[in-house]
Design an enzyme around this catalytic site. Structure first.
Site, PDB file in Angstrom:
ATOM      1  N   LYS A  17       0.836  -1.216   0.000  1.00  0.00           N
ATOM      2  CA  LYS A  17       0.000   0.000   0.000  1.00  0.00           C
ATOM      3  C   LYS A  17       0.867   1.261   0.000  1.00  0.00           C
ATOM      4  O   LYS A  17       0.565   2.216  -0.708  1.00  0.00           O
ATOM      5  CB  LYS A  17      -0.935   0.024   1.224  1.00  0.00           C
ATOM      6  CG  LYS A  17      -1.896  -1.152   1.303  1.00  0.00           C
ATOM      7  CD  LYS A  17      -2.885  -1.005   2.439  1.00  0.00           C
ATOM      8  CE  LYS A  17      -2.264  -0.968   3.817  1.00  0.00           C
ATOM      9  NZ  LYS A  17      -1.552  -2.208   4.198  1.00  0.00           N
ATOM     10  N   ARG A  93      -9.049   0.981   9.485  1.00  0.00           N
ATOM     11  CA  ARG A  93      -8.564  -0.333   9.899  1.00  0.00           C
ATOM     12  C   ARG A  93      -9.634  -1.103  10.669  1.00  0.00           C
ATOM     13  O   ARG A  93      -9.417  -2.256  11.027  1.00  0.00           O
ATOM     14  CB  ARG A  93      -7.357  -0.180  10.831  1.00  0.00           C
ATOM     15  CG  ARG A  93      -6.038   0.148  10.141  1.00  0.00           C
ATOM     16  CD  ARG A  93      -5.261  -1.095   9.868  1.00  0.00           C
ATOM     17  NE  ARG A  93      -3.858  -1.226  10.167  1.00  0.00           N
ATOM     18  CZ  ARG A  93      -2.833  -0.584   9.661  1.00  0.00           C
ATOM     19  NH1 ARG A  93      -2.984   0.453   8.903  1.00  0.00           N
ATOM     20  NH2 ARG A  93      -1.598  -0.945   9.941  1.00  0.00           N
ATOM     21  N   ARG A 127      12.014  -6.730   5.145  1.00  0.00           N
ATOM     22  CA  ARG A 127      12.035  -5.300   4.833  1.00  0.00           C
ATOM     23  C   ARG A 127      13.072  -4.582   5.704  1.00  0.00           C
ATOM     24  O   ARG A 127      13.190  -4.856   6.892  1.00  0.00           O
ATOM     25  CB  ARG A 127      10.641  -4.712   5.078  1.00  0.00           C
ATOM     26  CG  ARG A 127      10.565  -3.207   4.891  1.00  0.00           C
ATOM     27  CD  ARG A 127       9.156  -2.735   4.699  1.00  0.00           C
ATOM     28  NE  ARG A 127       8.307  -2.894   5.877  1.00  0.00           N
ATOM     29  CZ  ARG A 127       7.028  -2.524   5.905  1.00  0.00           C
ATOM     30  NH1 ARG A 127       6.461  -2.001   4.827  1.00  0.00           N
ATOM     31  NH2 ARG A 127       6.309  -2.694   7.002  1.00  0.00           N
ATOM     32  N   ARG A 160      12.062  -2.236  10.965  1.00  0.00           N
ATOM     33  CA  ARG A 160      11.006  -1.626  11.777  1.00  0.00           C
ATOM     34  C   ARG A 160      10.728  -2.515  12.979  1.00  0.00           C
ATOM     35  O   ARG A 160      10.714  -3.727  12.847  1.00  0.00           O
ATOM     36  CB  ARG A 160       9.730  -1.496  10.930  1.00  0.00           C
ATOM     37  CG  ARG A 160       9.462  -0.108  10.421  1.00  0.00           C
ATOM     38  CD  ARG A 160       8.331  -0.076   9.431  1.00  0.00           C
ATOM     39  NE  ARG A 160       7.035  -0.523   9.961  1.00  0.00           N
ATOM     40  CZ  ARG A 160       5.877  -0.408   9.317  1.00  0.00           C
ATOM     41  NH1 ARG A 160       5.859   0.154   8.122  1.00  0.00           N
ATOM     42  NH2 ARG A 160       4.754  -0.835   9.840  1.00  0.00           N
ATOM     43  N   ARG A 171       0.143  -8.655  13.620  1.00  0.00           N
ATOM     44  CA  ARG A 171      -0.472  -7.650  12.740  1.00  0.00           C
ATOM     45  C   ARG A 171      -1.411  -8.322  11.733  1.00  0.00           C
ATOM     46  O   ARG A 171      -2.479  -7.778  11.413  1.00  0.00           O
ATOM     47  CB  ARG A 171       0.616  -6.857  12.009  1.00  0.00           C
ATOM     48  CG  ARG A 171       1.362  -5.907  12.956  1.00  0.00           C
ATOM     49  CD  ARG A 171       2.669  -5.421  12.365  1.00  0.00           C
ATOM     50  NE  ARG A 171       2.501  -4.593  11.195  1.00  0.00           N
ATOM     51  CZ  ARG A 171       3.471  -4.375  10.302  1.00  0.00           C
ATOM     52  NH1 ARG A 171       4.646  -4.954  10.432  1.00  0.00           N
ATOM     53  NH2 ARG A 171       3.246  -3.587   9.286  1.00  0.00           N
TER      54      ARG A 171
HETATM   55  P1  AMP Z   1       1.272   0.535   8.972  1.00  0.00           P
HETATM   56  O1  AMP Z   1       2.513   1.296   8.683  1.00  0.00           O
HETATM   57  O2  AMP Z   1       0.086   1.013   8.193  1.00  0.00           O
HETATM   58  O3  AMP Z   1       1.474  -0.967   8.857  1.00  0.00           O
HETATM   59  O4  AMP Z   1       0.893   0.834  10.503  1.00  0.00           O
HETATM   60  C1  AMP Z   1       1.779   0.509  11.554  1.00  0.00           C
HETATM   61  C2  AMP Z   1       1.047   0.494  12.871  1.00  0.00           C
HETATM   62  O5  AMP Z   1       0.468   1.779  13.137  1.00  0.00           O
HETATM   63  C3  AMP Z   1      -0.127  -0.469  12.952  1.00  0.00           C
HETATM   64  O6  AMP Z   1       0.288  -1.788  13.262  1.00  0.00           O
HETATM   65  C4  AMP Z   1      -0.952   0.160  14.067  1.00  0.00           C
HETATM   66  O7  AMP Z   1      -0.364  -0.076  15.336  1.00  0.00           O
HETATM   67  C5  AMP Z   1      -0.799   1.633  13.772  1.00  0.00           C
HETATM   68  N1  AMP Z   1      -1.850   2.123  12.857  1.00  0.00           N
HETATM   69  C6  AMP Z   1      -1.683   2.570  11.582  1.00  0.00           C
HETATM   70  N2  AMP Z   1      -2.855   2.940  11.043  1.00  0.00           N
HETATM   71  C7  AMP Z   1      -3.804   2.705  11.989  1.00  0.00           C
HETATM   72  C8  AMP Z   1      -5.213   2.860  12.045  1.00  0.00           C
HETATM   73  N3  AMP Z   1      -5.916   3.309  10.984  1.00  0.00           N
HETATM   74  N4  AMP Z   1      -5.842   2.515  13.189  1.00  0.00           N
HETATM   75  C9  AMP Z   1      -5.169   2.065  14.250  1.00  0.00           C
HETATM   76  N5  AMP Z   1      -3.843   1.875  14.268  1.00  0.00           N
HETATM   77  C10 AMP Z   1      -3.154   2.191  13.154  1.00  0.00           C
END
Ligand code: AMP
Length: 214
Positions: A17, A93, A127, A160, A171
């Site tokens: 994404k 989410r 990654r 990360r 996740r």
């Molecule tokens: P991502 O980079 O999109 O994989 O997001 C990394 C982490 O940020 C996720 O595992 C959540 O802990 C938090 N996060 C990102 N977007 C959201 C969201 N829309 N709602 C809740 N937590 C989020």
């Protein structure tokens, strides 16, 4: 093309994404609204006054859990206020966030990037990200010229904290429990376009563009 597409990219962690959001934004002059990056830049923010389980976003993130809606919705609403056209990456989410989003804006395209789970785990655990500029590499699929060193600026490549295998599995579990119903929500409304997220970033980008142009 007009510059005001409102695009939502859905898909599990590791589906691409972030990569595709950046490309769509460059192609169509859109803003990228990504809650993951916004939260990573504010991992230590004090949210203790909200009376939640943890006092910072980072404590949720490093466990692979969702950051509470009150925090995330706030980020999105202020980003939407500044954007005409946008690509949303990583939000909504869960169903409450989807409901909240529908009160804030309409969407022109809702894409689901589909990638088999075994490949997601390989993509995420391999990654590596430049600690200085944020450029992303992969130890096998997109290795830097020199291991551990960013090709762009020589910065150190790090993993990360939530890309370890244990957290990646958590996740993906959270995605199935909380975000898969969001996918169903858009599918039931007949607005979901499913796109294969397999192959190279160029392959996936071509699929998205051909959907937008069709
Ligand atoms: P991502 O980079 O999109 O994989 O997001 C990394 C982490 O940020 C996720 O595992 C959540 O802990 C938090 N996060 C990102 N977007 C959201 C969201 N829309 N709602 C809740 N937590 C989020």
């Amino acid at each position: 093309m007009s510059d005001d597409h409102r695009v939502l990219l859905l898909g599990p962690p590791g589906a691409g994404k972030g990569t595709q959001s950046d490309r769509l934004a460059a192609e169509y002059g859109l803003d990228v609204i990504t809650t993951g990056d916004a939260l990573r830049n504010n991992k230590q923010m004090d949210i203790s006054d909200l009376g939640l389980e943890y006092d910072t976003p980072g404590e949720y993130m490093d466990r692979g859990e969702l950051v509470p809606d009150a925090v995330v919705n706030e980020i999105v609403v202020s980003a939407l206020a500044d954007a005409d056209g946008f690509v949303l990456d990583g939000y909504p989410r869960n169903l409450d966030q989807a409901e909240y989003l529908s009160e804030q804006t309409a969407l022109d395209y809702v894409f689901l990037l589909e990638v088999p789970e075994a490949e997601l785990i390989d993509r995420l655990t391999g990654r590596r990200v430049c600690a200085a500029c944020g450029e992303t590499f992969h130890v096998d699929f997109d290795p830097p010229e020199e291991p551990g060193v960013c090709d762009v600026d020589g910065g150190e490549l790090v993993q990360r904290e939530d890309d370890t295998e244990e957290t990646v599995r958590e996740r993906l579990r959270v995605y199935e429990d909380e975000t898969a119903p969001v996918v169903d929500h858009y599918r039931e409304r007949d607005v979901l376009v499913e796109v294969s997220g397999e192959g190279t970033p160029d392959d996936v980008f071509d699929r998205l563009v051909s959907q937008i142009e069709s």
